[in-house]
Every structure is written in structure tokens, then in C-alpha cells.
Scaffold this active site. Structure first.
Site, PDB file in Angstrom:
ATOM      1  N   SER A  40       1.021  -1.238  -0.036  1.00 29.33           N
ATOM      2  CA  SER A  40       0.043   0.050  -0.282  1.00 29.33           C
ATOM      3  C   SER A  40       0.964   1.332  -0.087  1.00 29.33           C
ATOM      4  CB  SER A  40      -0.920  -0.198   1.146  1.00 29.33           C
ATOM      5  OG  SER A  40      -0.082   0.488   2.327  1.00 29.33           O
ATOM      6  N   HIS A 144      -3.110  -5.880   2.446  1.00 30.73           N
ATOM      7  CA  HIS A 144      -1.988  -6.975   2.887  1.00 30.73           C
ATOM      8  C   HIS A 144      -2.926  -8.176   2.852  1.00 30.73           C
ATOM      9  CE1 HIS A 144       0.425  -3.426   5.010  1.00 30.73           C
ATOM     10  NE2 HIS A 144       0.513  -3.769   3.537  1.00 30.73           N
ATOM     11  N   GLN A 152      -6.801  -1.559   7.260  1.00 30.07           N
ATOM     12  CA  GLN A 152      -5.444  -2.266   6.746  1.00 30.07           C
ATOM     13  C   GLN A 152      -4.808  -2.946   8.228  1.00 30.07           C
ATOM     14  OE1 GLN A 152      -3.153  -1.494   3.687  1.00 30.07           O
ATOM     15  NE2 GLN A 152      -1.509  -1.030   5.185  1.00 30.07           N
ATOM     16  N   GLU A 153      -4.937  -2.245   9.312  1.00 28.07           N
ATOM     17  CA  GLU A 153      -4.077  -2.881  10.445  1.00 28.07           C
ATOM     18  C   GLU A 153      -4.771  -2.672  11.609  1.00 28.07           C
ATOM     19  OE1 GLU A 153      -0.008  -1.726  10.237  1.00 28.07           O
ATOM     20  OE2 GLU A 153      -0.042  -1.914   7.872  1.00 28.07           O
ATOM     21  N   GLU A 194       1.994  -9.263   6.595  1.00 27.67           N
ATOM     22  CA  GLU A 194       2.621  -9.092   7.885  1.00 27.67           C
ATOM     23  C   GLU A 194       2.524  -9.822   9.113  1.00 27.67           C
ATOM     24  OE1 GLU A 194       1.972  -4.820   8.856  1.00 27.67           O
ATOM     25  OE2 GLU A 194       2.860  -4.136   6.981  1.00 27.67           O
ATOM     26  N   ASP A 230      -4.066   1.338  11.371  1.00 31.45           N
ATOM     27  CA  ASP A 230      -3.394   2.079  10.107  1.00 31.45           C
ATOM     28  C   ASP A 230      -4.576   1.758   9.365  1.00 31.45           C
ATOM     29  OD1 ASP A 230      -2.448   2.933   7.711  1.00 31.45           O
ATOM     30  OD2 ASP A 230      -0.881   1.388   7.886  1.00 31.45           O
ATOM     31  N   GLU A 271      -3.176   5.816  12.170  1.00 28.75           N
ATOM     32  CA  GLU A 271      -2.186   6.135  10.907  1.00 28.75           C
ATOM     33  C   GLU A 271      -3.032   6.288   9.555  1.00 28.75           C
ATOM     34  OE1 GLU A 271       1.221   3.288  10.763  1.00 28.75           O
ATOM     35  OE2 GLU A 271       0.902   3.502   8.470  1.00 28.75           O
ATOM     36  N   ASP A 298       1.582   8.496   7.161  1.00 28.60           N
ATOM     37  CA  ASP A 298       2.621   7.459   6.508  1.00 28.60           C
ATOM     38  C   ASP A 298       2.671   8.073   5.076  1.00 28.60           C
ATOM     39  OD1 ASP A 298       3.854   5.318   5.043  1.00 28.60           O
ATOM     40  OD2 ASP A 298       2.191   3.820   5.612  1.00 28.60           O
ATOM     41  N   LYS A 323       9.995   5.428   7.122  1.00 34.84           N
ATOM     42  CA  LYS A 323      10.436   4.383   6.180  1.00 34.84           C
ATOM     43  C   LYS A 323      11.578   4.521   5.304  1.00 34.84           C
ATOM     44  CE  LYS A 323       5.488   2.244   5.839  1.00 34.84           C
ATOM     45  NZ  LYS A 323       4.426   2.298   5.177  1.00 34.84           N
ATOM     46  N   HIS A 351       8.785  -0.989   9.556  1.00 40.79           N
ATOM     47  CA  HIS A 351       8.648  -1.985   8.241  1.00 40.79           C
ATOM     48  C   HIS A 351       8.002  -1.809   7.326  1.00 40.79           C
ATOM     49  CE1 HIS A 351       5.309  -4.694   9.969  1.00 40.79           C
ATOM     50  NE2 HIS A 351       5.110  -3.335   9.903  1.00 40.79           N
ATOM     51  N   ARG A 352       8.015  -2.739   6.210  1.00 42.98           N
ATOM     52  CA  ARG A 352       7.233  -2.564   5.047  1.00 42.98           C
ATOM     53  C   ARG A 352       6.322  -4.046   5.354  1.00 42.98           C
ATOM     54  NH1 ARG A 352       7.381   1.687   1.686  1.00 42.98           N
ATOM     55  NH2 ARG A 352       5.486   1.322   1.348  1.00 42.98           N
ATOM     56  N   SER A 353       5.227  -3.874   4.201  1.00 40.77           N
ATOM     57  CA  SER A 353       4.726  -5.624   4.121  1.00 40.77           C
ATOM     58  C   SER A 353       5.586  -6.149   3.652  1.00 40.77           C
ATOM     59  CB  SER A 353       3.495  -5.111   3.592  1.00 40.77           C
ATOM     60  OG  SER A 353       3.457  -4.567   2.205  1.00 40.77           O
ATOM     61  N   LYS A 374       7.037  -0.082  14.455  1.00 47.60           N
ATOM     62  CA  LYS A 374       6.004  -0.652  14.000  1.00 47.60           C
ATOM     63  C   LYS A 374       6.819  -1.686  13.247  1.00 47.60           C
ATOM     64  CE  LYS A 374       2.860  -0.089  10.387  1.00 47.60           C
ATOM     65  NZ  LYS A 374       1.844   0.749   9.792  1.00 47.60           N
TER      66      LYS A 374
END
Ligand code: PGA
Ligand code: ZN
Length: 398
Positions: A40, A144, A152-153, A194, A230, A271, A298, A323, A351-353, A374
Site C-alpha cells: 500500500s 495486505h 488495513q491494520e 505482515e 493503520d 495512521e 505515512d 520508512k 517496516h514494510r509489508s 512498527k
């Protein structure tokens, strides 16, 4: 000086190719790092090129500027050489994936030459002594995972944890507890990119599960655990409206909806609750929620100092996600962190996915004294960072 830079494609956690860099110095120093990759991704991120293209372009333009010419320990010099080699403002020539891998590998080689751990090399003698609290993705969907939550999260936020280890294990326990609750409800769940549970439930049910799991684990561990989100709203913004599952909201409605969620669930963290161009709406929400809740940009800021400055001017947020691969070098990531801290924006290292076993972000978080990191909860590429944090905290007595 840097003697050799080697670049190669390796696997990331999604099974895609990514760039790995080795940096060797004349004095025998060695550093290795690999680029992560987003799904994303923000529209304003530095450019990730196809891996073969990035490697070929970096070999042609960047490597000759580094080998025999640049000191691995001088991160500013290394990163300036990468920028000069690229010649654009978004790394579209050599690829932000090649740039960030080389930048991080050079930092590790610089640390190796000094015989210092990476967090010490990056942070210096006067770095802070606090540990970052890990935000742990425990339920997720969006880009994801297929057929899962539209937010998303859903992230556990163990804000009361007395140590990094307690925080890491609390997040794992929340993840496990959510798994049990899903099983009790007869909701089979795979895991997303993730490692978060990706059940086909709606967001409302995910909020229920989070609340229950976080309360149970807080009781068990004896410290305060909140949770956060997020929303990756840029991915859900279509023709001026926010489309989350069945719900379609105007910008005003989205601001109100998120402010209500913050109230109802005492969210520690939100986020990307709005689109990546919605500075004004971000500002409205930030003004409404108060300082106990981090409103984090982000896709809004993409670790970019210019975009952060724009946000600071209008009060768009009170936190920024960092990031390194969004901007291409550690120096630029440091600049974004520095501006954030000066402006009372809380940096959250991320991090990234798509990830690798690389642990640079754990060191970056400790080096800069970032209050949060994160980096997932379970899965080898996530635990690589979490376990590194535990080791660093042990060694540095954080
Ligand atoms: P990404 O997702 O790495 O796929 O961009 C993570 C995030 O949005 O924070
Ligand atoms: Zn995000």
C-alpha cells in the site's frame, strides 16, 4: 574507504525479488542490508525500480562513485554520493530499493570498522536511553490480505510496558488471544503479508476482538495495553469518498467517524485516517482528538522533509511514520526524524509489508530514541527486528 559494493537479488517475505547490498571496506569492514517493499505504497514515495533494473543502474552510476572514493563511516557522504549518482529527486534512476540497500549496508560497514553496534554508530555517544514501544499488527486486511477487514491494520500498543521484551511478548500474546477468539467464534483465519490474522470479518467485529484481547492480555501482564489502527485511507479514497467495506463516507464524515473511534476505543494511534493529499482534513481530526492519540502520517508524509514541513504548517498530524525506503537513504530518514522531533511530532520507525531478515530499523529506532516502532508481531522477517530489539535492549541496558 569503501573497496567493493556488491548487489544481488534475494527473496523477500512475499517471495518477490528485492535488492541486497554488501559493502566491504579497505580496512576489512563489512555490511549487508536488503531493501523492503510496500504494497500500500504512497503516491509520493521514492521510486522502487524492478530489481534487475535497479541493480544494473546502481552498478553503472552509483558503485563507481563509492568504490575507492567514499568512507563507509561517513553516512552523509555515502548518501550524497547515492543522490548525485541518481540525479533525480525521487531515485527514479537507480531505484530507491538499490539506494536504501546500499545506504544501510554502508552504515553497517561503518559500524563494523568502528567495532560498534549499528545503533551506537548511528546514534553516537549522546543518544537517548529510552526503548521504542513496538506497535504489533494483529488483525489486518486492506492491501495486505484478500477478503479481510477493510481497515488495513489493527495494532496492539503496549504503552505501559516496562521493557521492550515485555512489550514484544505482550503483542505476541494479543496476537495469540485474537487467534483463540477467532477459533471460538468459528472464524477461520489465514494470515496477511505482515503476519496479522486476516479473517473475513467486518471492521466492527475486529474492534470487538481487539478490545477483548487487549484487555485480557493487559490483565495477564499487569500493564496498560491500548490499540491503534493503520487505516491506509489513500487506498480507500475513490472519487472524493472513503469506501470502507459497505460504508461510504464523505471527508467530513470520515473525520467524525475516526474521532468517534478514538473516543470509543481510547485508541493510542491512528495512521493514515485520511487521503494522502488531505492535509486540511488531517488537521481537523488532529485538533479534535487531543495529544494522547498519535495521528500519524505515512502515505501523507512518505518520510519526506518537504511534505512534513507542509504538514507542520497546517497542524496536519502529531506523528510521522519513518520508512527509509520511502525516501531512499538513512540520511534523509534521519532528517525527517530530526524535523519531526523539533516540531513535537512523534516519529514511528516502520517496516514494510514486504520484508527481509534485515534488522536496520531496530537499530535506527534505538539510535534516534524513537518512542515507537512498527514491525509486526509474528513471522521470521518480523521477529528478526523484534528479537534484535530485545538483544539491543539487553546490551545497551535500555
Ligand atoms: P506497506 O504497508 O508496506 O504495504 O506500504 C504498511 C503501511 O501502510 O504502513
Ligand atoms: Zn501505513
Amino acid at each position: 574507504r569503501i573497496e567493493t559494493v556488491r548487489l544481488r537479488p534475494v527473496l523477500d517475505s512475499r517471495g518477490n525479488e528485492t535488492v541486497e547490498a554488501d559493502v566491504l571496506t579497505e580496512s576489512g569492514g563489512f555490511g549487508r542490508a536488503a531493501a523492503p517493499s510496500g504494497a500500500s505504497t504512497g503516491e509520493y514515495e521514492a521510486i522502487e525500480l524492478p530489481v534487475d533494473e535497479a541493480i544494473a543502474a546502481a552498478r553503472e552510476h552509483a558503485v563507481p562513485r563509492l568504490e575507492g572514493r567514499t568512507f563507509a563511516g561517513d553516512q552523509r557522504e555515502v548518501d550524497a554520493a547515492l543522490e548525485a549518482a541518481d540525479g533525480t529527486d525521487d531515485f527514479s534512476e537507480i531505484g530507491a530499493n538499490a539506494a536504501v540497500a546500499i545506504s544501510m549496508a554502508a552504515a553497517k560497514a561503518g559500524a563494523d570498522v568502528l567495532g560498534a553496534p549499528l545503533y551506537q554508530h548511528l546514534g553516537g555517544a549522546f543518544r537517548g536511553r529510552n526503548f521504542p514501544i513496538p506497535l504489533g499488527n494483529v488483525i489486518g486486511g486492506g492491501e495486505h490480505a484478500q477478503d479481510a477487514t477493510s481497515i488495513q491494520e489493527f495494532l496492539a500498543a503496549p504503552v505501559g510496558a516496562p521493557s521492550v521484551r515485555d512489550a514484544v511478548f505482550a503483542n505476541a500474546a494479543v496476537h495469540e488471544r485474537v487467534g483463540e477468539l477467532l477459533e471460538e467464534r468459528g472464524e477461520p483465519a489465514a494470515k496477511g503479508d505482515e503476519g496479522a490474522w486476516a479473517p473475513s470479518i467486518d471492521d466492527a467485529e475486529a474492534f470487538e476482538l481487539m478490545e477483548e484481547a487487549v484487555d485480557d492480555v493487559a490483565d495477564e501482564f499487569g500493564f496498560d495495553i491500548k490499540f491503534g489502527l493503520d487505516m491506509a485511507a489513500a487506498e480507500r479514497f475513490e472519487d472524493g469518498e472513503y469506501v470502507f467495506g459497505e460504508d461510504v463516507r464523505s471527508t467530513e464524515e470520515q473525520v467524525g467517524y475516526v474521532a468517534d473511534l478514538v473516543d470509543e476505543y481510547d485508541l493510542a494511534y491512528v495512521e493514515d485516517p485520511l487521503d494522502e493529499d488531505a492535509y486540511e482534513a488531517f488537521a481537523e481530526l488532529t485538533a479534535q482528538v487531543g495529544e494522547q492519540t498519535l495521528v500519524c502520517g505515512d502515505d501523507l508524509f512518505v518520510t519526506n522533509v518537504d511534505r512534513l514541513e507542509e504538514g507542520i504548517e497546517v497542524g496536519a498530524a502529531n506523528s510521522i511514520l519513518i520508512k527509509p525506503n520511502q525516501i531512499g537513504t538513512l540520511s534523509d530518514a534521519f532528517d525527517a526524524i530530526e524535523l519531526a522531533v523539533e516540531s513535537s511530532y512523534t516519529p514511528v520507525i516502520s517496516h514494510r509489508s514486504g520484508e527481509t531478515e534485515d534488522t536496520t530499523i531496530a537499530h535506527l529506532a534505538v539510535a534516534t530514541g524513537a518512542p515507537f516502532i512498527k514491525t509486526g508481531t509474528v513471522g521470521g522477517e518480523r521477529t528478526a527486528k523484534l528479537n534484535e530489539l530485545i538483544r539491543i535492549a539487553d546490551e545497551a541496558r535500555l
